[in-house]
Design an enzyme around this catalytic site. Structure first.
Site: not given
Length: 460
Positions: A88, A120, A335
Site C-alpha cells: 500500500d 491510506h 480499498s
C-alpha cells in the site's frame, strides 16, 4: 478511495471482453531489491506535505463493523500466527500494531515501508490487525495477526524532475507502477506472508493482456497463490477518476450474455480472478455501495463506508483525513472493504491451517451472505461472514461466477389425489345396520307368540 497505478505506457483502443491469458512463469520478477524503479521525489510546497487526519473519539463498535460480530468470531480464532502483508502507501508505526514488520519501499529510495504520508496504508493495516484495547469499540478483525508493510505507491511522490515545470500549488503526479506491484507481491510471498492485502488498482480501458508489466503481475499472483500458498485479497476498484468508465450491469434483455463480453474497464490485479479474491463494498445496511466497479471477477464484499481505523498521525483512531487543500475525506471505498476480508482470511488460516489458499477463498465465498441470485458483479457471492467462515460446513461447489439468466420451465402437473379408502367405515356401518335389522326382526317376531300364549279377561 482508490489508489491508481501507472504501467508506464499509453493505453488506448476499444475495450472488448477478454479473460486473462495463460500466465508465463518466466515473467516472474525478482522481489529484490525493494527500491523504486525510477528516481523519485516528494512533491514540493504545500502539496508535498503529508496528509492530516481527523481524530475520532468514538468508543462504541464502529457502524461499519457491527455486522461482523467480531467478539463472537474471536471465540474461535484471533488470527494468531498469521503474517498479513499490506502492499500500500506504507504503514506508520502505531502502538496498536505491535511487531510491525518493515519489508521495503518501492516509492522512496532508502525507505523501509513505515512512512505513510497518504494515511491510506495505516488505515488498511488497522482494519486487519489493530489490537483490542479496553474501552474502545474499534479493533482489527484479526488482532493477533502481524502486519508486514511494503510501500508501493503514493499520491505525494513523483518521478524525479516531474515537478520542474510545476508551481508549489500543483499536485504531484503520484507514483506507483504495475511492475513494482508485481515485485512487491513476490517479495511478500517470499518473506512468508500467509495473506496479502492489495488495496490499490490499475484500471485500463483496453485489455492489458499484451503488456509486459501485466504479464509480470500475472506471474507474480500465480507464484504467490500456487507456489507459496498465499491468499491474495484485492479491492474491486472505485468508479472515480481512476476507474471512471466502470463496467455495465447485467442487461436484463440479454440474460444469457457473459459479463466478460461487456467489460470496458479492466481492474488489476482483480482481473486475475483465478488467483485473486476481489472485494466489493457494502454499506452499513448490507446494500452494495454505488462506487464499486462491477465485474465478472468480483468474488465477495465487505463494509466499505463510514470506516474508522488507526490514526497515522497519533496513537488513537481516525475516521477521515484532509488533503493539502483542506478538503475533508471520510474513509470510504473498496480499498477499506478488502482488509476486512483479509482479516477474516487470517482468522480462517489460523483456525484451519490445513486448508490451502484456494480452499480458504472458497470457504469465505461459500459462507458469505449471498444475494438472491447467488452471485452478482457488485458483491460477488455476498458480504463476508466471519462466524460462518469459522464454523460452517461448506458445499463442494459454488454457483457459477456469472449472473444466472432467467429461464422458463413447465412445472409437472400434480397427480390427482387417490380416492379415500372408506372400507373400515363401510364395514362398521354394514355391521351396525345388520345388527339393528336382526334386533328389529326379533322384536317383530315376538308379537304373535305373545298373542298365542297370552290370557284374556273372558278366561277368568
Amino acid at each position: 478511495m482508490a489508489v491508481s497505478l501507472n504501467a508506464g505506457f499509453g493505453l488506448c483502443g476499444t475495450a472488448y471482453g477478454e479473460r486473462p491469458p495463460p500466465i508465463n512463469p518466466g515473467l516472474l520478477p525478482a522481489g529484490d531489491p525493494a527500491a523504486p524503479p525510477d528516481k523519485t521525489e516528494r512533491g514540493s510546497g504545500v502539496n508535498g506535505l503529508c496528509f492530516r487526519t481527523q481524530a475520532s473519539s468514538e468508543v462504541a463498535v464502529p457502524t461499519s463493523q457491527r455486522s461482523l460480530d467480531l467478539e463472537r468470531a474471536w471465540e474461535f480464532s484471533r488470527g494468531a500466527g498469521q503474517l498479513v502483508a499490506v502492499i500500500d502507501t506504507g504503514v506508520q508505526p502505531h502502538p496498536r500494531l505491535p511487531d510491525l514488520w518493515a519489508a521495503g519501499d518501492y516509492v522512496a529510495a532508502g525507505g523501509d515501508g513505515t512512512e505513510d504520508c497518504d494515511v491510506h496504508g495505516t488505515v488498511v493495516a488497522g482494519i486487519i490487525a489493530a489490537t483490542k484495547v479496553e474501552g474502545q469499540g474499534f479493533a482489527g478483525v484479526a488482532p493477533e495477526a502481524r502486519i508486514l508493510t511494503i510501500r508501493q505507491t503514493s499520491s505525494l511522490y513523483q518521478a524525479e524532475g516531474a515537478g520542474q515545470n510545476k508551481s508549489p500549488e500543483d499536485f504531484p503526479d503520484g507514483y506507483g507502477k504495475v511492475s513494482s506491484l508485481a515485485s512487491a507481491i513476490r517479495r511478500a510471498a517470499d518473506m512468508g506472508a500467509r495473506v496479502i492485502n492489495i488495496s490499490l488498482v490499475a484500471c485500463n480501458p483496453s485489455s492489458p493482456a499484451a503488456e509486459v508489466a501485466f504479464g509480470a503481475l500475472g506471474a507474480a499472483v500465480r507464484y504467490a497463490a500456487v507456489e507459496k500458498d498465499v491468499v491474495i485479497v484485492s479491492s474491486a476498484g472505485n468508479a472515480d477518476n481512476n476507474c471512471k468508465s466502470g463496467n455495465p450491469s447485467p442487461d436484463p434483455l440479454k440474460p444469457a450474455q457473459s459479463l466478460w463480453d461487456t467489460v470496458r474497464t479492466y481492474v488489476n490485479p482483480a482481473w486475475y480472478d483465478e488467483y485473486v479474491l476481489s472485494v466489493g463494498s457494502v454499506d452499513s445496511n448490507g446494500a452494495p455501495s454505488s462506487f464499486t466497479v462491477p465485474g465478472p471477477w468480483v468474488g465477495i464484499a465487505a463494509p466499505g463506508e463510514g470506516i474508522t481505523s488507526l490514526d497515522a498521525r497519533t496513537t488513537g483512531i481516525s475516521d477521515g483525513k484532509y488533503d493539502n487543500q483542506g478538503k475533508y475525506m471520510p474513509y470510504s471505498g473498496t480499498s477499506f472493504a478488502a482488509p476486512y476480508v483479509s482479516g477474516v482470511a487470517a482468522l480462517v488460516r489460523s483456525r484451519f491451517p490445513e486448508l490451502s489458499s484456494k480452499q480458504v477463498i472458497e470457504r469465505l465465498q461459500a459462507t458469505a451472505h449471498a444475494p438472491a441470485e447467488g452471485w452478482n458483479p457488485y458483491i460477488g457471492y455476498g458480504a463476508v461472514d466471519p462466524i460462518a467462515a469459522l464454523t460452517n460446513e461448506v458445499p463442494d461447489e459454488l454457483p457459477p461466477k456469472e449472473s444466472s439468466p432467467a429461464r422458463s420451465q413447465q412445472l409437472a402437473v400434480p397427480a390427482a389425489a387417490p380416492p379415500p379408502d372408506n372400507t373400515a367405515r363401510n364395514v362398521a356401518l354394514i355391521g351396525t345396520g345388520a345388527i339393528a335389522l336382526i334386533l328389529t326382526l326379533g322384536l317383530l317376531a315376538s308379537f304373535p307368540i305373545r298373542r298365542k300364549f297370552g290370557m284374556s279377561e273372558d278366561d277368568i
